[in-house]
Design a protein around this motif. Structure first.
Motif, PDB file in Angstrom:
ATOM      1  N   MET A   1       0.836  -1.175   0.000  1.00  0.00           N
ATOM      2  CA  MET A   1       0.000   0.000   0.000  1.00  0.00           C
ATOM      3  C   MET A   1       0.888   1.248   0.000  1.00  0.00           C
ATOM      4  SD  MET A   1      -3.095   0.486   2.588  1.00  0.00           S
ATOM      5  CE  MET A   1      -4.107   1.880   2.551  1.00  0.00           C
ATOM      6  N   LYS A   2       0.557   2.193  -0.854  1.00  0.00           N
ATOM      7  CA  LYS A   2       1.342   3.414  -0.952  1.00  0.00           C
ATOM      8  C   LYS A   2       1.052   4.341   0.224  1.00  0.00           C
ATOM      9  CE  LYS A   2       1.800   4.032  -5.916  1.00  0.00           C
ATOM     10  NZ  LYS A   2       1.424   4.906  -7.016  1.00  0.00           N
ATOM     11  N   PRO A   3       2.050   5.094   0.653  1.00  0.00           N
ATOM     12  CA  PRO A   3       1.783   6.088   1.701  1.00  0.00           C
ATOM     13  C   PRO A   3       0.968   7.257   1.127  1.00  0.00           C
ATOM     14  CG  PRO A   3       4.081   6.170   1.021  1.00  0.00           C
ATOM     15  CD  PRO A   3       3.462   4.998   0.317  1.00  0.00           C
ATOM     16  N   LEU A   4       0.243   7.932   2.026  1.00  0.00           N
ATOM     17  CA  LEU A   4      -0.576   9.058   1.596  1.00  0.00           C
ATOM     18  C   LEU A   4       0.281  10.276   1.290  1.00  0.00           C
ATOM     19  CD1 LEU A   4      -3.504   8.942   4.164  1.00  0.00           C
ATOM     20  CD2 LEU A   4      -3.617   8.370   1.764  1.00  0.00           C
ATOM     21  N   LYS A   5      -0.198  11.089   0.372  1.00  0.00           N
ATOM     22  CA  LYS A   5       0.467  12.359   0.099  1.00  0.00           C
ATOM     23  C   LYS A   5       0.280  13.272   1.312  1.00  0.00           C
ATOM     24  CE  LYS A   5      -0.429  12.418  -4.844  1.00  0.00           C
ATOM     25  NZ  LYS A   5      -1.090  13.174  -5.909  1.00  0.00           N
ATOM     26  N   PRO A   6       1.201  14.179   1.531  1.00  0.00           N
ATOM     27  CA  PRO A   6       1.046  15.095   2.663  1.00  0.00           C
ATOM     28  C   PRO A   6      -0.235  15.926   2.605  1.00  0.00           C
ATOM     29  CG  PRO A   6       3.286  15.156   1.863  1.00  0.00           C
ATOM     30  CD  PRO A   6       2.502  14.305   0.907  1.00  0.00           C
ATOM     31  N   SER A   7      -0.724  16.217   1.417  1.00  0.00           N
ATOM     32  CA  SER A   7      -1.954  16.996   1.309  1.00  0.00           C
ATOM     33  C   SER A   7      -3.201  16.182   1.663  1.00  0.00           C
ATOM     34  CB  SER A   7      -2.104  17.549  -0.107  1.00  0.00           C
ATOM     35  OG  SER A   7      -2.179  16.478  -1.035  1.00  0.00           O
ATOM     36  N   MET A   8      -3.100  14.855   1.668  1.00  0.00           N
ATOM     37  CA  MET A   8      -4.236  13.996   1.973  1.00  0.00           C
ATOM     38  C   MET A   8      -4.286  13.560   3.437  1.00  0.00           C
ATOM     39  SD  MET A   8      -5.854  13.651  -0.867  1.00  0.00           S
ATOM     40  CE  MET A   8      -6.851  12.215  -0.692  1.00  0.00           C
ATOM     41  N   ARG A   9      -3.179  13.775   4.177  1.00  0.00           N
ATOM     42  CA  ARG A   9      -3.118  13.352   5.570  1.00  0.00           C
ATOM     43  C   ARG A   9      -4.014  14.211   6.449  1.00  0.00           C
ATOM     44  NH1 ARG A   9       1.421  14.388   8.449  1.00  0.00           N
ATOM     45  NH2 ARG A   9       2.115  15.848   6.906  1.00  0.00           N
ATOM     46  N   GLU A  10      -4.369  13.661   7.622  1.00  0.00           N
ATOM     47  CA  GLU A  10      -5.054  14.441   8.648  1.00  0.00           C
ATOM     48  C   GLU A  10      -4.054  15.346   9.318  1.00  0.00           C
ATOM     49  OE1 GLU A  10      -6.798  11.981  11.592  1.00  0.00           O
ATOM     50  OE2 GLU A  10      -8.736  11.974  10.627  1.00  0.00           O
ATOM     51  N   LYS A  11      -4.376  16.613   9.445  1.00  0.00           N
ATOM     52  CA  LYS A  11      -3.500  17.541  10.142  1.00  0.00           C
ATOM     53  C   LYS A  11      -3.892  17.533  11.613  1.00  0.00           C
ATOM     54  CE  LYS A  11      -1.987  19.341   6.129  1.00  0.00           C
ATOM     55  NZ  LYS A  11      -2.714  18.578   5.156  1.00  0.00           N
ATOM     56  N   LYS A  12      -2.940  17.289  12.489  1.00  0.00           N
ATOM     57  CA  LYS A  12      -3.203  17.160  13.918  1.00  0.00           C
ATOM     58  C   LYS A  12      -2.676  18.370  14.677  1.00  0.00           C
ATOM     59  CE  LYS A  12      -4.814  12.907  14.255  1.00  0.00           C
ATOM     60  NZ  LYS A  12      -6.071  12.600  14.882  1.00  0.00           N
ATOM     61  N   ARG A  13      -3.309  18.652  15.797  1.00  0.00           N
ATOM     62  CA  ARG A  13      -2.829  19.628  16.764  1.00  0.00           C
ATOM     63  C   ARG A  13      -2.778  18.925  18.120  1.00  0.00           C
ATOM     64  NH1 ARG A  13      -1.338  21.537  12.946  1.00  0.00           N
ATOM     65  NH2 ARG A  13      -1.864  23.492  11.972  1.00  0.00           N
ATOM     66  N   TYR A  14      -1.770  19.244  18.896  1.00  0.00           N
ATOM     67  CA  TYR A  14      -1.570  18.630  20.205  1.00  0.00           C
ATOM     68  C   TYR A  14      -1.978  19.623  21.276  1.00  0.00           C
ATOM     69  CZ  TYR A  14       0.968  15.301  17.405  1.00  0.00           C
ATOM     70  OH  TYR A  14       1.300  14.371  16.453  1.00  0.00           O
ATOM     71  N   LEU A  15      -2.784  19.170  22.229  1.00  0.00           N
ATOM     72  CA  LEU A  15      -3.303  20.028  23.290  1.00  0.00           C
ATOM     73  C   LEU A  15      -2.816  19.526  24.643  1.00  0.00           C
ATOM     74  CD1 LEU A  15      -5.430  20.260  20.890  1.00  0.00           C
ATOM     75  CD2 LEU A  15      -7.033  20.876  22.629  1.00  0.00           C
ATOM     76  N   LEU A  16      -2.352  20.448  25.464  1.00  0.00           N
ATOM     77  CA  LEU A  16      -2.006  20.148  26.849  1.00  0.00           C
ATOM     78  C   LEU A  16      -3.207  20.562  27.690  1.00  0.00           C
ATOM     79  CD1 LEU A  16       0.039  19.274  29.000  1.00  0.00           C
ATOM     80  CD2 LEU A  16       0.863  21.626  29.033  1.00  0.00           C
ATOM     81  N   VAL A  17      -3.924  19.573  28.204  1.00  0.00           N
ATOM     82  CA  VAL A  17      -5.170  19.805  28.934  1.00  0.00           C
ATOM     83  C   VAL A  17      -4.908  19.635  30.426  1.00  0.00           C
ATOM     84  CG1 VAL A  17      -7.565  19.088  29.202  1.00  0.00           C
ATOM     85  CG2 VAL A  17      -6.470  18.892  26.979  1.00  0.00           C
ATOM     86  N   CYS A  18      -5.376  20.594  31.224  1.00  0.00           N
ATOM     87  CA  CYS A  18      -5.214  20.539  32.674  1.00  0.00           C
ATOM     88  C   CYS A  18      -6.588  20.414  33.321  1.00  0.00           C
ATOM     89  CB  CYS A  18      -4.527  21.798  33.180  1.00  0.00           C
ATOM     90  SG  CYS A  18      -2.881  22.002  32.534  1.00  0.00           S
ATOM     91  N   GLY A  19      -6.634  19.751  34.456  1.00  0.00           N
ATOM     92  CA  GLY A  19      -7.888  19.548  35.181  1.00  0.00           C
ATOM     93  C   GLY A  19      -8.129  18.066  35.417  1.00  0.00           C
ATOM     94  N   ARG A  20      -9.394  17.702  35.561  1.00  0.00           N
ATOM     95  CA  ARG A  20      -9.747  16.287  35.746  1.00  0.00           C
ATOM     96  C   ARG A  20      -9.642  15.561  34.416  1.00  0.00           C
ATOM     97  NH1 ARG A  20     -14.773  14.822  39.385  1.00  0.00           N
ATOM     98  NH2 ARG A  20     -13.872  12.785  38.964  1.00  0.00           N
ATOM     99  N   VAL A  21      -8.601  14.778  34.273  1.00  0.00           N
ATOM    100  CA  VAL A  21      -8.304  14.105  33.011  1.00  0.00           C
ATOM    101  C   VAL A  21      -9.378  13.083  32.653  1.00  0.00           C
ATOM    102  CG1 VAL A  21      -6.597  12.649  31.868  1.00  0.00           C
ATOM    103  CG2 VAL A  21      -5.844  14.533  33.298  1.00  0.00           C
ATOM    104  N   LYS A  22     -10.015  12.484  33.667  1.00  0.00           N
ATOM    105  CA  LYS A  22     -11.030  11.458  33.409  1.00  0.00           C
ATOM    106  C   LYS A  22     -12.249  12.024  32.682  1.00  0.00           C
ATOM    107  CE  LYS A  22     -10.968  10.424  37.808  1.00  0.00           C
ATOM    108  NZ  LYS A  22     -11.376   9.859  39.094  1.00  0.00           N
ATOM    109  N   ASP A  23     -12.467  13.331  32.764  1.00  0.00           N
ATOM    110  CA  ASP A  23     -13.672  13.935  32.192  1.00  0.00           C
ATOM    111  C   ASP A  23     -13.500  14.450  30.771  1.00  0.00           C
ATOM    112  OD1 ASP A  23     -14.973  13.430  34.547  1.00  0.00           O
ATOM    113  OD2 ASP A  23     -14.674  15.439  35.362  1.00  0.00           O
TER     114      ASP A  23
END
Length: 90
Positions: A1-23
């Motif tokens: 299987m060929k890898p996806l082109k960069p334009s077809m990938r999902e763009k992700k953002r990383y979040l640092l979340v504080c508080g009750r993690v279970k919620d």
């Protein structure tokens, strides 16, 4: 299987979340529902007792922040970054 082109990938953002993690998942489900939560593409990167690093789709960052704002418990996003190195750096 060929890898996806960069334009077809999902763009992700990383979040640092504080508080009750279970919620975090409950807040997102209550805020935008099941279909909205599936569009966020939520992934757990690292979690502790009061902080967690999650990744979401770039288009869903505002929706996730809104869910945390209307949640009854105290949950907030401390930082948002495009890379994990940038998130942990400061």
């Amino acid at each position: 299987m060929k890898p996806l082109k960069p334009s077809m990938r999902e763009k992700k953002r990383y979040l640092l979340v504080c508080g009750r993690v279970k919620d975090i998942e409950k807040a997102i489900l209550e805020g935008i529902g099941v279909i909205g939560a599936s569009k966020t593409g939520l992934n757990w990167i690292k979690s502790g007792s009061d902080k967690a690093i999650i990744s979401v789709n770039r288009e869903a960052v505002d929706s996730v922040r809104a869910c945390f704002a209307i949640w009854s418990e105290k949950l907030w996003v401390e930082r948002v970054s495009g890379t994990l190195k940038g998130l942990r750096g400061k």
